[in-house]
Enzyme design. Structure first.
Site, PDB file in Angstrom:
ATOM      1  N   GLU A 198      39.195  25.950 -14.565  1.00 38.97           N
ATOM      2  CA  GLU A 198      40.598  26.340 -14.708  1.00 38.97           C
ATOM      3  C   GLU A 198      40.759  27.573 -15.590  1.00 38.97           C
ATOM      4  OE1 GLU A 198      42.395  24.925 -12.606  1.00 38.97           O
ATOM      5  OE2 GLU A 198      40.927  23.366 -12.183  1.00 38.97           O
ATOM      6  N   GLU A 222      39.345  29.746  -5.308  1.00 34.87           N
ATOM      7  CA  GLU A 222      38.659  28.514  -5.675  1.00 34.87           C
ATOM      8  C   GLU A 222      37.140  28.669  -5.644  1.00 34.87           C
ATOM      9  OE1 GLU A 222      40.154  26.343  -7.118  1.00 34.87           O
ATOM     10  OE2 GLU A 222      42.229  26.593  -6.533  1.00 34.87           O
TER      11      GLU A 222
END
Length: 853
Positions: free
Chosen positions: A306, A328
């Site tokens: 993150e 991602e």
């Protein structure tokens, strides 16, 4: 003014907003009411109108709109729930600059999306409510009207009006608070220009750690009361990663603070909201001393992932959801790189090579998809969040980095981020940036991997050169667990590292025509995919495979190379190019193996083979498992102080394998003793405790089940809760499987966890069909209760139900009950079921005859 529903005709594409009006700045003001799960709010949006218009179209759903003003004048509006849009019809044409003001109310939903409610029970036994958010991919529109597409970046100012005594946080640092009449109004600093899916706000009875300094960035963890003792490890990882990423990217962190927020209810693992990152509790809170390496590694991975997004994803963002793979995949790549720097002893790049197997498995199917594909609807965007986006995408970036060199790759990434800061990009922008810094034809190479499905099988055989000396011939074709009658002539641009003797060479195989590679040591071991970082499997000829499988050959391989040798063999068995008896013979050659990563592949293969058997043949396989595992488990002995994490982790894996897969009486007794010692307050090695829990469950009775329920109810940590929860489907008893299924639907298990409980039950060796019948009978209730993105994971283990009747049953059920939000993943599950059924039909008899001659 009206709030009636009518069709939207402002654009031909029902999923893309008209481009003539763009937001520049939002002033969002929200007043949540936790007691009745509702909120009121207003938003003032400064607009740039590039094309004169009398209509303004933006996104909104599940909101009741009271007032709409443009430049202070009331306007008419309509809401279209099906299109998730709001249309404002203006009395006069507007152009240039304008301000849209909307007042609205909404509900804090229980679907873990948009602005939703999470709950926990406090120390006094009272239920407490948290109002929190999850906006990705297209759910910000459920919290306030907005331009809910990643391309419409804007600055967000957030103000929260909350009851006194509640904690309230958002993306920016708190800059002002005022209190009156039992409420507190908190204003937060403006964000940088960013996409709406990164907006976050959290309100509830929460606690926060003291801030720690990460090179000038204040960092803290926010959590429910009473869990501060589980925060030090996450803070340590967060501070390390913030510093490491700033150095890697060569760019300062793009905001003013970082809050890491642990939530009791969260559908994903975590979410990269700028400065206000939200997590499942298991992904952030952990007892750093009394936890397994996997449990600590999960926290480190997710925190790193993150934080990597703060630059790659938040600062620079894909233009549309087809590019979510790049966000991602890159964050996956960076999480491994950062964790490898944080804890080198974990050998994180080696274990990531093992995680690729999940992507290999899906990508071996005809129903796989390209990494990047056209995305239009929100459902299609949600379907991007799978192993092909994360694991395959991350593995492709690792392969590219290893081909170019880490420094060339890093310079290209930095160039990309600086060039496109605060803007939106397409995939080719990254390839072009890396190409500009490396001088290599990156786009041409990567296009072959990104835009076509599947991956190659590289064949390696000895051939004769013109002078009569041996050389290596390499070829490629698509690897697959092919459906009958399928074929493929896809071609990849494959960077292949070949090691022979003391020499490693790199060759690029870019056509179906074989290439020849000279050998430095023609009689020696040849390793194709040296290092193990290429996203392809290797098929050696008999001579080369024989050299590798020889004890000296095995000893010459790295841990990841040995893992790939076993993993490739298991994949070949599933595909039908190697028999199960031959696979077992190969595995017998690893009796001297002492590395966790290789044993992980061995255990997966043994588990897969065991599903083909029952009765006497299964007992014979269990005996063979015991013979293979016992020497390594005996060598490890008892835990010792200061031993490596991976050594302790291997001991746990082998004990679980010996007890659960090998049904070894001594191992089962040892596991029972370990659980009893833990219940008596004695200190038990966490790896052994985790293994013992699963082994006792696998051989347990109703009394053991009750003790697991008690451990679940009174869990001291999120990991302790999950250890007991995931043990419940291991019980090999029809009545206990029924109890587990009922528990999942009872409301006593969080909706984020219950689908996995049912999945475990469906995966039960003897009682999976019973659990599947339960899920079918409760299908609508499960869809109503559980987050929509988890439904397909709930049914994933139907692929282990492999009789012809099972296959026909699941095909018929899903023909009538499609999972529209996960249609492609469901197709993959059903195809893998057919693949497993073919494996059973093809190999079971021969394997039985081999084991019980």
């Amino acid at each position: 003014m009206s709030t009636h529903s009518e069709p939207i005709t402002a654009t031909d594409d029902p999923y893309r907003l008209p481009s003539g009006v763009r937001p520049r700045h939002y002033d969002v003001r929200l007043r949540p009411s936790l007691s009745d799960a509702s909120f009121t709010g207003s938003v003032a949006i400064e607009l740039e109108v590039t094309e004169p218009t009398r209509t303004i179209v933006l996104n909104a759903i599940e909101l009741e709109v009271q007032t709409v003003l443009v430049d202070g004048a009331p306007q008419r509006w309509s809401l279209d729930e099906s299109a998730e849009r709001m249309t404002v019809t203006l009395d006069a044409e507007v152009s240039g600059e304008a301000t849209l003001h909307v007042e609205f109310t909404g509900t804090l939903n229980d679907k873990l999306r948009g602005f939703y409610r999470s709950t926990y029970v406090d120390a006094d036994g009272n239920e407490q409510i948290i109002a929190t958010t999850q906006m990705q991919a297209t759910d910000c529109r459920r919290a306030f009207p907005c331009w809910d597409e990643p391309e419409y970046k804007a600055v967000f100012a957030v103000t929260l009006d909350v009851e006194d005594g509640l904690t309230a946080i958002s993306n920016g640092a708190e800059v002002e608070r005022t209190s009156a009449d039992g409420r507190t109004v908190i204003r937060f600093a403006d964000t940088m220009r960013m996409s709406s899916y990164l907006v976050a706000f959290v309100v509830g009875h929460l606690e926060a750690t003291d801030t720690v300094d990460a090179d000038g960035i204040p960092l803290r963890i926010v959590h429910v009361p009473g869990k501060s003792g589980l925060t030090p490890f996450g803070l340590e990882v967060g501070r390390f990663c913030l510093r490491w990423f700033q150095d890697y990217y060569g760019i300062d962190y793009p905001s003013d603070k970082v809050d890491l927020v642990a939530l009791p209810d969260f559908a994903a693992g975590a979410m990269e909201n700028l400065g206000c990152i939200t997590f499942r509790e298991t992904a952030l809170l952990v007892d750093g001393r009394n936890s397994t390496q996997d449990e600590r590694q999960r926290v480190a991975d997710v925190v790193a992932h993150e934080l990597a997004h703060m630059w790659f994803g938040d600062l620079v963002t894909m233009r549309w959801w087809n590019g979510i793979w790049l966000n991602e995949a890159f964050a996956t790549f960076m999480e491994i790189a950062a964790c490898d720097a944080f804890a080198p002893e974990w050998e994180r790049w080696t274990s990531f090579g093992q995680e690729r197997s999940d992507a290999f498995e899906v990508d071996s199917l005809t129903s796989t998809r390209p990494v990047e594909f056209d995305v239009r609807s929100p459902a299609e965007a949600d379907a991007m969040f799978d192993v092909l986006t994360y694991q395959k995408g991350g593995a492709l970036l690792r392969m590219l980095e290893q081909y170019l060199s880490p420094e060339a790759f890093r310079h290209g990434v930095g160039h990309y981020l600086r060039t496109h800061a605060y803007a939106n990009t397409e995939t080719n922008d990254l390839w072009d940036a890396i190409e500009a810094m490396s001088g290599e034809p990156v786009r041409a190479m990567m296009d072959s991997w990104i835009w076509q499905p599947g991956f190659p099988l590289v064949s390696a055989r000895l051939a004769e050169a013109s002078d009569g000396t041996p050389e290596l011939e390499l070829g490629q074709k698509r690897f697959g667990y092919s459906e009958p009658g399928t074929d493929d002539d896809a071609v990849w641009v494959i960077p292949i590292h070949v090691r022979n003797g003391d020499t490693t060479v790199t060759v690029v195989l870019d056509s179906l025509e074989p290439v020849r590679v000279p050998l430095a040591s023609p009689a020696g071991v040849v390793v194709v995919n040296a290092g193990g970082h290429g996203f392809y499997r290797v098929a050696y000829d008999d001579v080369l495979r024989g050299r590798l499988a020889d004890p000296a050959g095995i000893a010459s391989l790295s841990t990841l190379e040995r893992y790939m040798l076993v993993d490739d063999a298991w994949a070949s068995t599933v595909a039908g190019t190697m028999s199960s008896p031959d696979l077992l013979d190969l595995l017998d050659g690893f009796v001297d193996e002492r590395e966790y990563g290789v044993w992980q592949a061995i255990v997966i293969a043994l588990g897969g083979v065991s599903r083909l058997l029952d009765g006497e043949a299964l007992d014979a396989l269990r005996s063979r498992v015991r013979g293979l595992v016992a020497p390594a488990l005996d060598d490890l002995g008892a835990p010792v102080p200061d031993e490596s994490d991976l050594r302790a982790k291997l001991r746990g894996l082998l004990l679980r394998t010996m007890g659960a897969l090998g049904s070894d009486a001594d191992a089962i007794a040892r596991c029972r003793a370990l659980l009893e010692a833990e219940r008596n307050g004695e200190s038990v090695d966490p790896e052994l405790l985790a293994a013992a829990t699963k082994v006792v469950a696998a051989h347990g009775d109703s009394d053991d089940y009750d003790r697991m329920i008690d451990g679940l109810t009174n869990a001291a940590t999120p990991q302790d809760l999950m250890r007991h929860l995931t043990a419940l489907p291991e019980f090999d008893d029809a009545d206990l499987v029924a109890r587990t299924c009922e528990l999942a639907m009872s409301g006593k298990v969080k909706s984020q966890n219950a689908p996995y409980l049912l999945a475990g039950a469906i995966g039960s060796r003897r009682h999976g069909r019973q659990a599947w019948e339960f899920v079918k009978e409760n299908w609508q209730a499960a869809n109503d209760r559980f987050p929509s993105n988890m439904i397909v994971y709930m049914v994933g283990p139907v692929k282990s139900l492999t009789t012809p009747d099972d296959v026909a049953d699941t095909e018929a059920f899903f023909a009538d009950h499609p999972i529209e939000q996960s249609a492609s993943t469901l197709r993959q599950v059903l195809e893998r079921q057919r693949v497993n059924a073919r494996l059973r039909s093809r190999d079971a008899d021969a394997l039985r005859a081999t084991l019980t001659p």
